[in-house]
Design a protein around this motif. Sequence first.
Motif, PDB file in Angstrom:
ATOM      1  N   UNK A   1      17.275   9.157 -56.739  1.00 41.19           N
ATOM      2  CA  UNK A   1      16.640   8.800 -55.474  1.00 41.19           C
ATOM      3  C   UNK A   1      17.649   8.365 -54.423  1.00 41.19           C
ATOM      4  N   UNK A   2      17.154   8.175 -53.219  1.00 38.28           N
ATOM      5  CA  UNK A   2      17.948   7.688 -52.098  1.00 38.28           C
ATOM      6  C   UNK A   2      18.423   6.263 -52.380  1.00 38.28           C
ATOM      7  N   UNK A   3      19.668   5.992 -52.005  1.00 33.85           N
ATOM      8  CA  UNK A   3      20.235   4.667 -52.291  1.00 33.85           C
ATOM      9  C   UNK A   3      19.424   3.545 -51.667  1.00 33.85           C
ATOM     10  N   UNK A   4      18.822   3.797 -50.524  1.00 37.48           N
ATOM     11  CA  UNK A   4      18.042   2.762 -49.859  1.00 37.48           C
ATOM     12  C   UNK A   4      16.583   2.741 -50.309  1.00 37.48           C
TER      13      UNK A   4
ATOM     14  N   UNK B   1      29.725   8.077 -51.872  1.00 40.98           N
ATOM     15  CA  UNK B   1      29.351   8.231 -50.470  1.00 40.98           C
ATOM     16  C   UNK B   1      28.645   6.984 -49.955  1.00 40.98           C
ATOM     17  N   UNK B   2      27.832   6.360 -50.796  1.00 40.80           N
ATOM     18  CA  UNK B   2      27.130   5.139 -50.399  1.00 40.80           C
ATOM     19  C   UNK B   2      28.104   3.973 -50.327  1.00 40.80           C
ATOM     20  N   UNK B   3      29.044   3.936 -51.250  1.00 44.35           N
ATOM     21  CA  UNK B   3      30.058   2.884 -51.238  1.00 44.35           C
ATOM     22  C   UNK B   3      30.833   2.900 -49.920  1.00 44.35           C
ATOM     23  N   UNK B   4      31.003   4.081 -49.337  1.00 44.31           N
ATOM     24  CA  UNK B   4      31.747   4.233 -48.089  1.00 44.31           C
ATOM     25  C   UNK B   4      30.926   3.878 -46.856  1.00 44.31           C
ATOM     26  N   UNK B   5      29.601   3.815 -46.978  1.00 48.03           N
ATOM     27  CA  UNK B   5      28.703   3.551 -45.851  1.00 48.03           C
ATOM     28  C   UNK B   5      28.203   2.111 -45.957  1.00 48.03           C
ATOM     29  N   UNK B   6      28.801   1.209 -45.181  1.00 43.31           N
ATOM     30  CA  UNK B   6      28.501  -0.211 -45.331  1.00 43.31           C
ATOM     31  C   UNK B   6      27.023  -0.530 -45.107  1.00 43.31           C
TER      32      UNK B   6
ATOM     33  N   UNK C   1      16.886   3.970 -65.851  1.00 42.18           N
ATOM     34  CA  UNK C   1      18.142   4.463 -65.280  1.00 42.18           C
ATOM     35  C   UNK C   1      17.857   5.066 -63.914  1.00 42.18           C
ATOM     36  N   UNK C   2      18.574   4.571 -62.900  1.00 45.71           N
ATOM     37  CA  UNK C   2      18.392   5.065 -61.528  1.00 45.71           C
ATOM     38  C   UNK C   2      19.719   5.608 -61.015  1.00 45.71           C
ATOM     39  N   UNK C   3      19.722   6.887 -60.651  1.00 50.98           N
ATOM     40  CA  UNK C   3      20.870   7.489 -59.983  1.00 50.98           C
ATOM     41  C   UNK C   3      20.593   7.436 -58.486  1.00 50.98           C
ATOM     42  N   UNK C   4      21.370   6.651 -57.747  1.00 52.26           N
ATOM     43  CA  UNK C   4      21.132   6.531 -56.304  1.00 52.26           C
ATOM     44  C   UNK C   4      22.259   7.218 -55.540  1.00 52.26           C
ATOM     45  N   UNK C   5      21.880   7.986 -54.529  1.00 55.02           N
ATOM     46  CA  UNK C   5      22.883   8.676 -53.710  1.00 55.02           C
ATOM     47  C   UNK C   5      22.334   8.892 -52.311  1.00 55.02           C
ATOM     48  N   UNK C   6      22.924   9.816 -51.541  1.00 58.14           N
ATOM     49  CA  UNK C   6      22.610   9.900 -50.119  1.00 58.14           C
ATOM     50  C   UNK C   6      21.402  10.778 -49.794  1.00 58.14           C
ATOM     51  N   UNK C   7      20.748  11.358 -50.794  1.00 62.36           N
ATOM     52  CA  UNK C   7      19.557  12.186 -50.579  1.00 62.36           C
ATOM     53  C   UNK C   7      18.322  11.502 -51.160  1.00 62.36           C
ATOM     54  N   UNK C   8      17.134  11.972 -50.758  1.00 68.31           N
ATOM     55  CA  UNK C   8      15.888  11.351 -51.211  1.00 68.31           C
ATOM     56  C   UNK C   8      15.549  11.673 -52.666  1.00 68.31           C
TER      57      UNK C   8
ATOM     58  N   UNK D   1      21.346  -1.180 -50.290  1.00 62.75           N
ATOM     59  CA  UNK D   1      21.236  -0.939 -51.727  1.00 62.75           C
ATOM     60  C   UNK D   1      21.460  -2.226 -52.512  1.00 62.75           C
ATOM     61  N   UNK D   2      22.476  -2.997 -52.135  1.00 62.78           N
ATOM     62  CA  UNK D   2      22.772  -4.222 -52.876  1.00 62.78           C
ATOM     63  C   UNK D   2      21.681  -5.265 -52.692  1.00 62.78           C
TER      64      UNK D   2
END
Length: 266
Positions: A249-252, A11-16, A187-194, A22-23
Amino acid sequence: MKITVVKVGGAIVEDEMQLHRLLDDFTAIEGPKVLVHGGGRRATKVAAALGIESHMIGGRRITDAAMLDVVTMVYGGLVNKHLVALLQARGLNAAGLTGADMNVIRSHRRPLKKVVADGEEKMVDFGFVGDVDSVDAEALVTLLEKGVTPVIAPLTHDGQGNMLNTNADTMASETAKALAKAHDVTLIFSFEKKGVLSNPDDDDSVIPVITESSFRRYRDEGVISGGMLPKIENALEAVAQGVEKVVITLATAIASDEGTKIVAEN
């Protein structure tokens, strides 16, 4: 050596906008690091454009021969090289890998698996899906020591010439565990939620800490369900096998100390 492994979801990969943030944060992480990425949403879109129907059971993709071609192209090519190019633009020397490259992650084709879907228990053939057997941590460390950041697509191989679609959370967890045998790993799992939410309708209801026992309680009460279950199971296994710190955590927010921490029992 202190190593950070970050997994970024499709989902994050799709949201520029979120991806660039994140990058930026990933590039700013001090020391050696590894990026593991998903890309399922992009694969579904490309498959549809090619007239190939996507089939999901219990939130997991069935990978037949046609879909294997799609995910290999999308994960190993389109998504992976896009991320590598964006990291190079930030001055981070990155190399895109699948599990087949340098024999870094080998797996076997998943056997028939019992799955509960739509309230019914059934045996499912997931097709060309891989369950990880081994990670060559030394190969990754060789790259890291040369200042190269591996960017790993969710594809493995079986050593017999076959590529296999493999869950990105699992690949991140297995990579972190392999590296943790000789290094200090976060290890960090980042996605669209906090983080992991106690109420899916309240983005601020982040559960700050999860242990094995609290996870079982949340699972049994239905507080945690669906795709979050295997993510936390992977995280708990990583902690049990020596990974120093695991955060969801949140990707940002990967540069912060926010989110849900997965820890061992006291």
